[in-house]
Design a protein around this motif. Structure first.
Motif, mmCIF file in Angstrom:
data_model
loop_
_atom_site.group_PDB
_atom_site.id
_atom_site.type_symbol
_atom_site.label_atom_id
_atom_site.label_comp_id
_atom_site.label_asym_id
_atom_site.label_seq_id
_atom_site.Cartn_x
_atom_site.Cartn_y
_atom_site.Cartn_z
ATOM 1 N N VAL A 101 37.921 -25.798 -18.196
ATOM 2 C CA VAL A 101 38.629 -26.445 -17.099
ATOM 3 C C VAL A 101 38.094 -27.871 -16.949
ATOM 4 O O VAL A 101 36.968 -28.165 -17.350
ATOM 5 C CB VAL A 101 38.469 -25.668 -15.776
ATOM 6 C CG1 VAL A 101 39.114 -24.298 -15.876
ATOM 7 C CG2 VAL A 101 37.007 -25.543 -15.367
ATOM 8 N N ASP A 129 31.405 -20.746 -19.276
ATOM 9 C CA ASP A 129 32.823 -20.382 -19.456
ATOM 10 C C ASP A 129 33.472 -21.299 -20.488
ATOM 11 O O ASP A 129 34.153 -22.244 -20.145
ATOM 12 C CB ASP A 129 33.547 -20.478 -18.114
ATOM 13 C CG ASP A 129 34.962 -19.918 -18.154
ATOM 14 O OD1 ASP A 129 35.319 -19.250 -19.138
ATOM 15 O OD2 ASP A 129 35.709 -20.171 -17.199
ATOM 16 N N GLU A 164 42.232 -21.108 -20.596
ATOM 17 C CA GLU A 164 42.136 -21.499 -19.191
ATOM 18 C C GLU A 164 43.505 -21.739 -18.539
ATOM 19 O O GLU A 164 43.585 -21.908 -17.324
ATOM 20 C CB GLU A 164 41.269 -22.753 -19.044
ATOM 21 C CG GLU A 164 39.796 -22.560 -19.415
ATOM 22 C CD GLU A 164 39.053 -21.644 -18.456
ATOM 23 O OE1 GLU A 164 39.661 -21.138 -17.499
ATOM 24 O OE2 GLU A 164 37.851 -21.422 -18.668
ATOM 25 N N THR A 396 41.299 -12.971 -18.841
ATOM 26 C CA THR A 396 40.778 -13.452 -20.115
ATOM 27 C C THR A 396 41.840 -13.261 -21.191
ATOM 28 O O THR A 396 42.935 -12.736 -20.944
ATOM 29 C CB THR A 396 39.499 -12.695 -20.530
ATOM 30 O OG1 THR A 396 39.865 -11.377 -20.965
ATOM 31 C CG2 THR A 396 38.510 -12.601 -19.378
ATOM 32 N N HIS A 427 33.821 -22.469 -13.358
ATOM 33 C CA HIS A 427 34.682 -23.551 -12.862
ATOM 34 C C HIS A 427 34.005 -24.367 -11.772
ATOM 35 O O HIS A 427 34.669 -25.122 -11.065
ATOM 36 C CB HIS A 427 36.028 -23.011 -12.346
ATOM 37 C CG HIS A 427 36.820 -22.264 -13.376
ATOM 38 N ND1 HIS A 427 38.100 -21.796 -13.137
ATOM 39 C CD2 HIS A 427 36.531 -21.897 -14.654
ATOM 40 C CE1 HIS A 427 38.557 -21.179 -14.222
ATOM 41 N NE2 HIS A 427 37.603 -21.230 -15.151
#
Length: 452
Positions: A101, A129, A164, A396, A427
């Motif tokens: 992100v 992530d 994402e 996911t 995030h």
């Protein structure tokens, strides 16, 4: 030789044993973070091509033959097959995503794409992530290649684009256009599972994802009569939309306890010595005993819908004829019909909805040989480990693999400090992962590949 390759070689030479599974994991994680793969959910952003080429180089150096797949220019996924000691065994899918992100640098205390090491952690967007798991997999693979140690069975490695934003340009695209790359795979491991929650010095729960909530990203639209802002207007699109958004945002969704959630609550109740009966009136209060993961587990007890964006008008004295809102909806496994019916009731007859992204809520049983391999590989590195199943609050790429009947688990092992707000890293600002946790995860994966 690239700077990244030079740094990896220097780090590897400094390591006591280049065949150790954790020899390169920190440097690979840093290198991946330094490649900006921000995904804005539209045509903006650099895409994943740079990271995909870097991953492909590491795989090729280890003797594999990676293939790059692009759904659109720069939206690149990597696929490679790693032959196992038993070539007749069904291949295991090991997957990670390359996109992250976006990050606003001004909000961070470090460069979000600097891969800086500070306070014993690797900092940067994607540190948890999920470039951490990508790095673990690559470090383990390269170490085993150097030592001539194949996995027990064949492994299909997939590093995807676009996770994402729902995976339409990554995992879902591969499933639709190139399902042959996953031929034979019946089981998979990927992100958001296998991380620790400390109960006491001699006991840590490692949460293994066995299910995830479904996704319903919606655009709501209200139409009305445009006009001058100074006149009465009982057909105001902004008013209608605002009221519908308020009803959704304030709705109290009922508890819906799935098998994965019940299994987690049973395990956590025993470990903590507290009753986490979901039918008790104080379930939310008791969840606070879980520490930083309490809000994550709380989100899995029910469906949710959160308004996230509003758009209407172009001038203060003009009543617009249309107003729109975006809503992030999530539903538990088996809760899809109830969720949609409730949303339709809340928005009323004057609001229309369309799906921006809609995806399934897969769930699997916490049992079988693969689960036993997870348990034993964790205990091999942490005698105080107890693996427990849980329902993941978000989504996911497992949603895509589920379409092919692949049983998916979240198993990206990390032993974490008790005081680290791991959930807040997803995030979040100043995302980071401890270097020792990365090394731990690589060692666990190494044990796992001998047994899986």
């Amino acid at each position: 030789m690239s700077d990244a390759t030079s740094r990896r070689n220097e780090a590897s030479e400094a390591a006591a044993d280049r065949t150790s599974p954790d020899a390169e994991v920190v440097e690979i994680c840093r290198d991946l973070i330094r490649i900006d793969t921000s995904n804005y959910g539209d045509a903006q952003g650099p895409g994943e091509r740079g990271a995909a080429e870097y991953v492909a180089q590491l795989l090729a150096e280890a003797g594999l033959e990676p293939q790059l797949y692009e759904s659109e220019p720069q939206r690149t996924s990597v696929v490679a097959r790693w032959e196992g000691a038993d070539p007749s065994a069904p291949p295991l899918l090991v997957h990670g995503h390359l996109d992250v992100v976006p990050a606003v640098a001004a909000d961070w205390s470090v460069d979000p794409f600097g891969g800086e090491i500070k306070d014993g952690c690797v900092w940067g967007r994607g540190a948890v992530d999920m470039k951490d798991f990508d790095a673990m997999v690559l470090s383990v693979l390269r170490a085993r290649a150097r030592g001539g140690r194949p996995p027990r069975r064949p492994v299909v490695l997939v590093f995807t684009a676009d996770e994402e934003a729902g995976g339409r340009k990554g995992a879902h695209w591969l499933v639709e256009k190139h399902p042959e790359v996953l031929e034979g795979c019946t089981e998979a491991i990927g992100e958001v599972g296998g991380y620790s929650v400390t109960v006491r010095d001699d006991l840590r729960l490692y949460l293994v994802q066995t299910a995830e909530r479904g996704m319903a990203w919606m655009r709501l639209k209200a139409k009305g009569t445009a006009g001058h802002g100074s006149l009465r207007n009982p057909d105001n699109a902004v008013t209608e939309l605002a009221e519908a958004v308020s009803r959704i945002g304030r709705h109290e969704w009922p508890l819906r306890i799935t098998p994965s959630v019940q299994a987690f609550l049973d395990e956590a109740s025993e470990a903590l010595g507290v009753d986490l009966d979901p039918n008790a009136g104080d379930i939310e209060q008791n969840l606070a005993r879980l520490g930083t993961i309490a809000r994550m587990i709380g989100a899995t007890l029910r469906n949710t819908a959160n308004p996230t964006m509003l758009d209407a008008g172009y001038k203060v004295n003009v009543i617009p004829g249309e107003a729109t809102a975006a809503v992030d909806g999530r539903f538990v496994p088996g809760g899809e019909e109830e969720f949609l019916a409730t949303i339709d009731e809340l928005i009323g007859d004057k609001i229309t909805r369309e799906m921006i992204n809609f995806d399934a809520a897969p769930e699997t049983e916490f049992a079988g040989a693969l689960v036993e391999a997870m348990k034993s590989s964790l205990v091999a590195e942490d005698p105080g480990a107890r693996a427990v199943p849980y329902l993941m609050f978000g989504g996911t790429d497992a949603k895509a693999w589920d379409r092919l009947g692949i049983t998916c688990f979240g198993f990206a092992p990390l032993r974490l400090p008790p005081d680290l707000d791991f959930v807040g890293m997803f995030h979040g600002i100043d995302e980071r992962v401890p270097t020792e946790s990365l090394k731990f995860g690589a060692r666990v994966l190494d044990h796992f590949l001998d047994q899986a």
